[in-house]
Design an enzyme around this catalytic site. Structure first.
Site, PDB file in Angstrom:
ATOM      1  N   CYS A 133       0.833  -1.213   0.000  1.00  0.00           N
ATOM      2  CA  CYS A 133       0.000   0.000   0.000  1.00  0.00           C
ATOM      3  C   CYS A 133       0.862   1.255   0.000  1.00  0.00           C
ATOM      4  O   CYS A 133       1.373   1.669   1.048  1.00  0.00           O
ATOM      5  CB  CYS A 133      -0.910  -0.035   1.229  1.00  0.00           C
ATOM      6  SG  CYS A 133      -1.913   1.446   1.405  1.00  0.00           S
ATOM      7  N   CYS A 136      -0.383   4.074   2.177  1.00  0.00           N
ATOM      8  CA  CYS A 136      -0.164   3.872   3.624  1.00  0.00           C
ATOM      9  C   CYS A 136       1.295   4.125   3.992  1.00  0.00           C
ATOM     10  O   CYS A 136       1.579   4.703   5.037  1.00  0.00           O
ATOM     11  CB  CYS A 136      -0.492   2.435   4.036  1.00  0.00           C
ATOM     12  SG  CYS A 136      -2.014   1.786   3.372  1.00  0.00           S
ATOM     13  N   ASP A 137       2.222   3.654   3.184  1.00  0.00           N
ATOM     14  CA  ASP A 137       3.617   3.569   3.618  1.00  0.00           C
ATOM     15  C   ASP A 137       4.586   4.409   2.794  1.00  0.00           C
ATOM     16  O   ASP A 137       5.769   4.487   3.130  1.00  0.00           O
ATOM     17  CB  ASP A 137       4.084   2.088   3.550  1.00  0.00           C
ATOM     18  CG  ASP A 137       3.233   1.203   4.458  1.00  0.00           C
ATOM     19  OD1 ASP A 137       2.843   1.670   5.531  1.00  0.00           O
ATOM     20  OD2 ASP A 137       2.963   0.045   4.080  1.00  0.00           O
TER      21      ASP A 137
END
Ligand code: NDP
Length: 307
Positions: A133, A136-137
């Protein structure tokens, strides 16, 4: 006993909830304990959902769908279904807190889960440089080099997003034929931060505690190590059928089988919608449409099974 329980809260589940609620079925959506709203909650711009000429952020789209379902009386439970007993006229759904919910009809809309490369160190380094992701990261990799594995739209989207942070983004693809749409492929090709490596298979992830590189084998048999600190795996996904695989008929591809253009599964009173039935299109708008179909099918089933 509930008339309708919907499992999953992506575009299919929420649209089934909107239609089910408007038909006065007072649906309960088992919306997950952590992943409510589904994959679009970790997406940024959604430019292809009709009705949003300037695009819409994935989380805004999903929260809008949730609010719309609740406005008509759908209830949400932020827990996971852990066991499903679907045969017979009364369906039993066990959730994470141990409660058992009974329902006359169930819509299965659990979506899909990201595919893994199947490498030894993938799980060990997950969260330590290995990710599925970018939204997300991605921010952890400011001014670093990262690699995205895959040649589909997801890989292009992840790579393009990662250019916000990373200094260099390698797209590593096992062939030179891309499944990605022309628009997304050419956007990635035009980006000066993105470099393509084709005809290369990842066969190892290096790093003791965090990712330090990947080893690649090229189609000609030669090998190389690519120095990267982030590895984003975007090689597609598989339908999330583990709770139902031994009860409901699946297709050869592993999706839940439905009759024709309907959502009717092999079990009376059980309907399926969204990515879990779709090996081909896998678009938010298609999933939403299929959620509407499932709610209408459940409504017709209830109408013809009133005793
Ligand atoms: P796809 O199935 O389209 O692509 C998967 C890619 O990963 C392929 O290039 C495939 O290679 C490669 N791959 C699969 N398994 C492996 C493996 N074990 N090792 C290395 N490479 C592997 O999946 P996506 O997730 O990209 O897209 C799924 C669907 O979602 C598509 O319909 C896509 O259009 C849609 N989507 C749409 C978006 C949008 O419109 N904004 C954004 C993201 C996705 P090969 O081709 O060699 O099999």
């Amino acid at each position: 006993m509930r008339d309708l329980v919907i499992i999953g809260s992506g575009p299919a589940g929420y649209t089934a909830a909107i239609y089910g609620a408007r038909a006065d079925l007072k649906p309960l959506v088992i919306a997950s304990s952590v992943a409510m709203g589904g994959d679009l909650m970790t997406t940024t711009d959604v430019d292809n959902f009709p009705g949003f000429p300037e695009g819409v952020m994935g989380p805004d789209l999903m929260m809008g769908m949730q609010a719309q379902a609740e406005r008509f009386g759908a209830e949400l439970l932020f827990d996971d279904a852990t066991k499903l007993e679907l045969s017979g006229p009364v369906k039993r759904i066990t959730v994470g807190n141990g409660d058992v919910i009974e329902a006359k009809t169930v819509v299965l809309s659990m979506g899909s889960e990201y595919r893994k490369l199947g490498l030894e160190d993938e799980t060990r380094l997950s969260g330590f440089g290995v990710s599925w992701c970018a939204t997300c990261d991605g921010a952890f990799f400011r001014n670093r080099a990262v690699a995205v594995i895959g040649g589909g739209d997801s890989a292009m989207e992840e790579a393009t997003f990662l250019t916000r942070f990373a200094e260099t983004v390698y797209i590593v693809h096992r062939s030179d034929q891309f499944r990605a749409s022309a628009a997304m492929l050419s956007r990635a090709k035009a980006d000066p931060k993105i470099q393509f490596i084709t005809g290369a298979v990842v066969d190892g992830i290096l790093g003791a505690e965090t990712v330090a590189g990947i080893s690649l084998t090229n189609t000609d048999g030669s090998t190389r190590v690519l120095d990267i600190e982030g590895l984003f795996i975007a090689i597609g996904s598989d339908p999330r059928t583990s709770l139902v695989a031994d009860q409901v008929e699946l297709t050869p591809e592993g999706n839940i089988a439905v009759a024709g253009r309907s959502s009717v599964t092999s079990i009376p009173g059980v309907f399926a919608a969204g990515d879990i039935i779709d090996p081909t299109y896998r678009q938010a708008v298609v999933a939403a449409g299929s959620g509407a179909v499932a709610a209408l099918d459940a409504q017709h089933y209830l109408e013809s099974n009133t005793h």
